[in-house]
Design a protein around this motif. Structure first.
Motif, PDB file in Angstrom:
ATOM      1  N   ASN A   1      35.420  51.725  37.214  1.00  0.00           N
ATOM      2  CA  ASN A   1      35.686  50.679  38.194  1.00  0.00           C
ATOM      3  C   ASN A   1      35.803  49.326  37.496  1.00  0.00           C
ATOM      4  OD1 ASN A   1      35.448  52.559  40.345  1.00  0.00           O
ATOM      5  ND2 ASN A   1      33.207  52.349  40.252  1.00  0.00           N
ATOM      6  N   LYS A   2      36.742  48.511  37.960  1.00  0.00           N
ATOM      7  CA  LYS A   2      36.889  47.176  37.428  1.00  0.00           C
ATOM      8  C   LYS A   2      35.880  46.248  38.094  1.00  0.00           C
ATOM      9  CE  LYS A   2      41.728  47.546  36.087  1.00  0.00           C
ATOM     10  NZ  LYS A   2      43.104  46.991  36.231  1.00  0.00           N
TER      11      LYS A   2
ATOM     12  N   GLN B   1      36.475  40.169  33.450  1.00  0.00           N
ATOM     13  CA  GLN B   1      36.714  41.447  34.129  1.00  0.00           C
ATOM     14  C   GLN B   1      36.581  42.573  33.106  1.00  0.00           C
ATOM     15  OE1 GLN B   1      40.118  42.157  37.025  1.00  0.00           O
ATOM     16  NE2 GLN B   1      40.770  43.440  35.317  1.00  0.00           N
ATOM     17  N   TYR B   2      35.768  43.545  33.438  1.00  0.00           N
ATOM     18  CA  TYR B   2      35.580  44.671  32.524  1.00  0.00           C
ATOM     19  C   TYR B   2      35.540  45.966  33.340  1.00  0.00           C
ATOM     20  CZ  TYR B   2      30.686  44.984  34.010  1.00  0.00           C
ATOM     21  OH  TYR B   2      29.540  45.141  34.755  1.00  0.00           O
ATOM     22  N   THR B   3      35.639  47.097  32.674  1.00  0.00           N
ATOM     23  CA  THR B   3      35.611  48.410  33.311  1.00  0.00           C
ATOM     24  C   THR B   3      34.271  49.061  33.034  1.00  0.00           C
ATOM     25  OG1 THR B   3      38.000  48.640  32.976  1.00  0.00           O
ATOM     26  CG2 THR B   3      36.749  50.633  33.501  1.00  0.00           C
TER      27      THR B   3
END
Length: 463
Positions: free
Chosen positions: A359-360, A352-354
């Protein structure tokens, strides 16, 4: 030209026009020159071809063979003639040699030889048969058989020559017996024809100076020479029991102190011998005593032997120590892998990254797994950033990449494709200049690796 026409002349603009093609060509030329200059200044990358090899802690030392040698002396002076080849075994009471006080026996045989009373046709046929048999089975790959062939021919010729002398000795009857002494073996054993002063030495009486080959003096005993009464005419070794005595240092003795028995080879032989041993304190070291009950006849003609005591032997791929580099890797728990382990070697994890808009987002990441155990996979950190978060789909379990444990793996840069490609290695034994590594990893024999890993970085183009 009149003034009216002169006013109609149009003057040209003399400013220099810039040619865009010329500019581009100049830029390319500067780039090429700069690249060539930098490449000339750059230290060349040297590669090393990996080979299979081994490292060992074996002890190699000089050994002295001590046997139960009996010196047989002559009670007469005269010309000696040997019937038995050096190193052959004789039975009790069999003829070994004769001592001719006058030399008439040998002279008579030589005279008959000069009168063409030499070997019989059957003798020559036997020699020819031996030669033909050797020629039929000869192969360049078995060249060592030439020496066996030579020994066989010499043995046959000596046997036939001895038969001629014995025939002449018998033919002369009482005349020969008055001047010729027939020497027989007092017991069965191995006959040798040399003296060196080591015959009466024992392990307890050996000195360090006895191992100095430059002071070794060996005297050969030959047919046709004059022997004095009371001098050694040949030696007889009847027992298979013998000792190899080696001089070793105190450090080497300490290395062997915990060994119950030793495994060793003699003169680089493929045969490995195992036996008990003893050590006798010497002035500056120890005398290592290796008792044996066989193989004596194989080395009966040698006093000095090379002994290799076999301790630890490590076999694998040989790489220079300068080629080995440490690489930092992540320890990722097994449960975060979709395939759950190192079966494919390129398993996925979900991250999971931004994104740039805040936005994730979740993405799957291919990883390079170098090794794994019951809890972790050890992976290349390149695909990750510290802000990434590892997740398990349909689960609330997460783990920020920034909190992952680090560890170090040893490896080399494979250069087969012109790129510094990291490959993990498993060290078996490290030496002063080279290391032996396991063959179970990706590195293979004949791979090219970067000789000095400090010169490059991972994935660097080499050529």
């Amino acid at each position: 030209m009149d003034q009216k026409n002169r006013k109609k002349v149009v003057r040209m603009n003399k400013r220099i026009q810039i040619n865009s093609a010329l500019i581009i060509f100049g830029i390319i030329l500067i780039y090429v020159v700069a690249s060539v200059f930098l490449s000339l200044r750059k230290e060349p990358i040297t590669t090393y071809k990996v080979n299979a090899s081994n490292i060992n802690n074996n002890i190699i030392c000089d050994g002295i063979a001590l046997r139960q040698e009996k010196e047989i002396s002559s009670d007469k002076s005269g010309y000696v003639c040997y019937f038995v080849r050096d190193g052959d075994k004789v039975a009790k009471n069999s003829a070994v040699c004769t001592v001719d006080e006058t030399g008439n026996l040998i002279q008579t045989v030589e005279k008959k030889d000069s009168d063409d009373a030499k070997f019989s046709s059957a003798d020559y046929l036997e020699i020819r048969s031996t030669i033909d048999l050797f020629k039929t089975g000869y192969s360049d790959t078995d060249f060592y058989q030439v020496y066996t062939f030579r020994d066989n021919i010499e043995s046959k010729v000596m046997e036939m020559a001895n038969q001629l002398i014995m025939k002449e000795y018998t033919a002369q009857g009482s005349t020969a017996k008055t001047t010729v002494r027939n020497m027989t073996a007092p017991e069965s054993g191995i006959v040798t024809y040399y003296t060196d002063g080591y015959e009466k030495l024992t392990p307890e009486t050996l000195q360090e100076s006895d191992f100095d080959r430059t002071k070794y003096n060996r005297k050969a005993l030959k047919s046709g020479e004059i022997i004095e009464a009371g001098k050694t005419i040949y030696k007889l070794t009847s027992s298979e029991s013998w000792n190899i005595c080696c001089y070793i240092t105190i450090d080497q003795a300490n290395t062997l102190a915990d060994e119950n028995s030793l495994v060793y080879s003699i003169n680089n032989s493929d045969t490995e011998i195992s036996s008990k041993y003893d050590m006798i304190r010497s002035e500056n070291g120890y005398i290592l005593v290796l008792p044996l009950e066989k193989y004596m006849i194989d080395y009966v003609d040698e006093r000095f032997l090379s002994v290799e005591i076999i301790l630890d032997r490590y076999e694998g791929l040989k790489v220079p120590n300068t080629a080995i580099i440490d690489k930092q890797v992540y320890k990722i728990p097994l449960e975060f892998f979709t395939a759950g382990g190192n079966e494919s070697g390129n398993d996925k994890v979900y991250v999971q990254y931004t994104d740039e808009e805040g936005n994730k987002t979740v993405k799957d990441v291919d990883t390079t797994i170098y090794q794994s155990d019951e809890k972790f996979c050890y992976v290349d950190p390149i695909p990750f950033s510290d802000s990434d978060i590892l997740i398990i789909p349909d689960s609330s379990d997460t783990k920020p990449v920034s909190t992952l444990e680090h560890t170090t793996l040893k490896g080399v840069y494979i250069a087969n494709k012109g790129v510094a490609d990291f490959s993990q290695i498993a060290v078996i034994k490290e030496g002063e200049e080279f290391t032996i590594v396991d063959t179970k990893n990706r590195l293979r024999e004949f791979d090219n690796i970067v000789m000095d890993a400090s010169q490059v970085t991972e994935n660097q183009v080499l050529y």
